[in-house]
Scaffold this motif. Structure first.
Motif, PDB file in Angstrom:
ATOM      1  N   THR A 144      49.056  47.899  41.118  1.00  0.00           N
ATOM      2  CA  THR A 144      49.374  48.022  39.687  1.00  0.00           C
ATOM      3  C   THR A 144      48.991  49.374  39.115  1.00  0.00           C
ATOM      4  N   GLY A 145      48.582  50.302  39.944  1.00  0.00           N
ATOM      5  CA  GLY A 145      48.209  51.612  39.417  1.00  0.00           C
ATOM      6  C   GLY A 145      46.832  51.582  38.801  1.00  0.00           C
ATOM      7  N   LEU A 146      46.628  52.437  37.855  1.00  0.00           N
ATOM      8  CA  LEU A 146      45.301  52.617  37.279  1.00  0.00           C
ATOM      9  C   LEU A 146      44.850  51.475  36.383  1.00  0.00           C
ATOM     10  N   ARG A 147      45.756  50.588  35.980  1.00  0.00           N
ATOM     11  CA  ARG A 147      45.365  49.495  35.105  1.00  0.00           C
ATOM     12  C   ARG A 147      44.235  48.678  35.711  1.00  0.00           C
ATOM     13  N   GLY A 148      44.386  48.335  36.982  1.00  0.00           N
ATOM     14  CA  GLY A 148      43.361  47.538  37.626  1.00  0.00           C
ATOM     15  C   GLY A 148      42.039  48.255  37.692  1.00  0.00           C
ATOM     16  N   GLY A 149      42.073  49.573  37.925  1.00  0.00           N
ATOM     17  CA  GLY A 149      40.844  50.336  37.974  1.00  0.00           C
ATOM     18  C   GLY A 149      40.120  50.333  36.649  1.00  0.00           C
ATOM     19  N   ALA A 150      40.877  50.311  35.564  1.00  0.00           N
ATOM     20  CA  ALA A 150      40.264  50.315  34.238  1.00  0.00           C
ATOM     21  C   ALA A 150      39.563  49.006  33.946  1.00  0.00           C
ATOM     22  N   SER A 151      40.082  47.908  34.492  1.00  0.00           N
ATOM     23  CA  SER A 151      39.488  46.612  34.194  1.00  0.00           C
ATOM     24  C   SER A 151      38.365  46.266  35.151  1.00  0.00           C
ATOM     25  N   GLY A 152      38.121  47.139  36.122  1.00  0.00           N
ATOM     26  CA  GLY A 152      37.045  46.884  37.064  1.00  0.00           C
ATOM     27  C   GLY A 152      37.451  45.927  38.170  1.00  0.00           C
ATOM     28  N   ASN A 153      38.714  45.590  38.290  1.00  0.00           N
ATOM     29  CA  ASN A 153      39.177  44.653  39.298  1.00  0.00           C
ATOM     30  C   ASN A 153      39.960  45.337  40.405  1.00  0.00           C
ATOM     31  N   GLY A 154      39.797  46.623  40.585  1.00  0.00           N
ATOM     32  CA  GLY A 154      40.522  47.333  41.627  1.00  0.00           C
ATOM     33  C   GLY A 154      41.876  47.784  41.141  1.00  0.00           C
ATOM     34  N   LEU A 155      42.692  48.325  42.047  1.00  0.00           N
ATOM     35  CA  LEU A 155      44.007  48.843  41.690  1.00  0.00           C
ATOM     36  C   LEU A 155      45.111  47.833  41.981  1.00  0.00           C
ATOM     37  N   PHE A 156      44.742  46.585  42.207  1.00  0.00           N
ATOM     38  CA  PHE A 156      45.694  45.566  42.604  1.00  0.00           C
ATOM     39  C   PHE A 156      45.538  44.339  41.725  1.00  0.00           C
ATOM     40  N   THR A 157      46.580  43.530  41.652  1.00  0.00           N
ATOM     41  CA  THR A 157      46.514  42.275  40.911  1.00  0.00           C
ATOM     42  C   THR A 157      47.278  41.203  41.676  1.00  0.00           C
ATOM     43  N   THR A 158      47.102  39.959  41.260  1.00  0.00           N
ATOM     44  CA  THR A 158      47.736  38.831  41.919  1.00  0.00           C
ATOM     45  C   THR A 158      49.101  38.561  41.293  1.00  0.00           C
ATOM     46  N   THR A 159      50.071  38.208  42.116  1.00  0.00           N
ATOM     47  CA  THR A 159      51.387  37.809  41.619  1.00  0.00           C
ATOM     48  C   THR A 159      51.624  36.349  41.983  1.00  0.00           C
ATOM     49  N   VAL A 160      52.336  35.662  41.114  1.00  0.00           N
ATOM     50  CA  VAL A 160      52.757  34.287  41.363  1.00  0.00           C
ATOM     51  C   VAL A 160      54.245  34.257  41.049  1.00  0.00           C
ATOM     52  N   GLU A 161      55.064  33.746  41.980  1.00  0.00           N
ATOM     53  CA  GLU A 161      56.502  33.745  41.722  1.00  0.00           C
ATOM     54  C   GLU A 161      57.183  32.510  42.285  1.00  0.00           C
ATOM     55  N   GLY A 162      58.319  32.187  41.665  1.00  0.00           N
ATOM     56  CA  GLY A 162      59.094  31.019  42.051  1.00  0.00           C
ATOM     57  C   GLY A 162      59.357  30.152  40.840  1.00  0.00           C
ATOM     58  N   SER A 163      59.528  28.862  41.080  1.00  0.00           N
ATOM     59  CA  SER A 163      59.756  27.912  39.992  1.00  0.00           C
ATOM     60  C   SER A 163      58.674  26.849  40.023  1.00  0.00           C
ATOM     61  N   GLY A 164      57.988  26.684  38.903  1.00  0.00           N
ATOM     62  CA  GLY A 164      56.894  25.731  38.808  1.00  0.00           C
ATOM     63  C   GLY A 164      55.953  26.117  37.692  1.00  0.00           C
ATOM     64  N   GLN A 165      54.793  25.486  37.682  1.00  0.00           N
ATOM     65  CA  GLN A 165      53.821  25.732  36.627  1.00  0.00           C
ATOM     66  C   GLN A 165      52.583  26.433  37.158  1.00  0.00           C
ATOM     67  N   VAL A 166      52.010  27.275  36.282  1.00  0.00           N
ATOM     68  CA  VAL A 166      50.801  28.031  36.580  1.00  0.00           C
ATOM     69  C   VAL A 166      49.832  27.823  35.425  1.00  0.00           C
ATOM     70  N   ALA A 167      48.571  27.590  35.722  1.00  0.00           N
ATOM     71  CA  ALA A 167      47.553  27.472  34.681  1.00  0.00           C
ATOM     72  C   ALA A 167      46.666  28.713  34.728  1.00  0.00           C
ATOM     73  N   VAL A 168      46.597  29.429  33.602  1.00  0.00           N
ATOM     74  CA  VAL A 168      45.748  30.614  33.509  1.00  0.00           C
ATOM     75  C   VAL A 168      44.617  30.344  32.523  1.00  0.00           C
ATOM     76  N   MET A 169      43.476  30.970  32.782  1.00  0.00           N
ATOM     77  CA  MET A 169      42.291  30.777  31.952  1.00  0.00           C
ATOM     78  C   MET A 169      42.081  31.991  31.055  1.00  0.00           C
ATOM     79  N   SER A 170      41.449  31.737  29.916  1.00  0.00           N
ATOM     80  CA  SER A 170      41.089  32.828  29.013  1.00  0.00           C
ATOM     81  C   SER A 170      39.805  32.480  28.293  1.00  0.00           C
ATOM     82  N   ASP A 171      39.116  33.500  27.847  1.00  0.00           N
ATOM     83  CA  ASP A 171      37.903  33.334  27.061  1.00  0.00           C
ATOM     84  C   ASP A 171      38.338  33.247  25.601  1.00  0.00           C
TER      85      ASP A 171
END
Length: 197
Positions: free
Chosen positions: A96-123
């Motif tokens: 993902t470029g520098l975005r990940g580095g800025a968030s402290g999670n590295g330069l990569f992120t997780t992808t989820v693709e297809g048809s279905g449901q995904v549950a994401v968490m937030s504070d």
């Protein structure tokens, strides 16, 4: 569940009714190749597969949960914000470029693709922000959760001489989204590498 499966954050089951089987998966559910990729990229995600008949309840640290429906499209999500996904959805790791580095999670992120449901968490309750070609969006890396659609992202720095003199506004780095899609943010900030600049 009616005999199908979900992939969930390891240890996130809080209760279930019916018959369930739990199995730890390697590489964020992507097998040996996924395990190697995640180790190299630093995008960590411990996943279990849950199969069975009945209802299974998931939670993590009393986080708010938002369920998103995918219809053949792709979701980019921070691994730490992914709670569970339908078993038929494909997960991966992407640069993902520098975005990940800025968030402290590295330069990569997780992808989820297809048809279905995904549950994401937030504070706090997730906020959905629309991006259009006429209205680009800038987001604090510590508040970013996920995005979907036809979006290009870039890293912006608001660091100026005033920032170094202690007179800045405290928002040294942002992620800029342009195109057409949705961005999910939380009303709270993770600690970020650039947060104290």
């Amino acid at each position: 569940m009616t005999g199908d499966a979900v992939k969930a954050k390891n240890g996130s089951m809080v209760a279930y009714e019916g018959q369930m089987a739990f199995k730890k998966m390697t590489g964020g559910g992507e097998g040996l190749r996924g395990m190697v990729t995640r180790r190299l990229t630093g995008e960590q995600m411990e996943v279990m597969e849950v199969k069975g008949q009945g209802t299974c309840f998931f939670a993590d640290r009393a986080s708010d949960i938002t369920v998103l429906g995918l219809t053949g499209d792709k979701l980019w999500v921070e691994a730490s914000n992914l709670l569970c996904a339908d078993g038929g959805l494909r997960t991966g790791t992407t640069f993902t470029g520098l975005r990940g580095g800025a968030s402290g999670n590295g330069l990569f992120t997780t992808t989820v693709e297809g048809s279905g449901q995904v549950a994401v968490m937030s504070d706090g309750p997730a906020v959905v922000l629309r991006v259009t070609p006429q209205y680009p969006l800038s987001v604090d890396p510590g508040a970013y959760i996920a995005h979907q659609g036809n979006l290009q992202q870039s890293f912006q720095s608001g660091v100026t001489f005033r920032t170094f003199m202690g007179e800045g506004g405290g928002e040294a780095f942002q992620i800029r989204f342009e195109g057409d899609g949705l961005v999910y943010v939380q009303p709270s900030e993770r600690n970020t590498i650039g947060g104290d600049v």
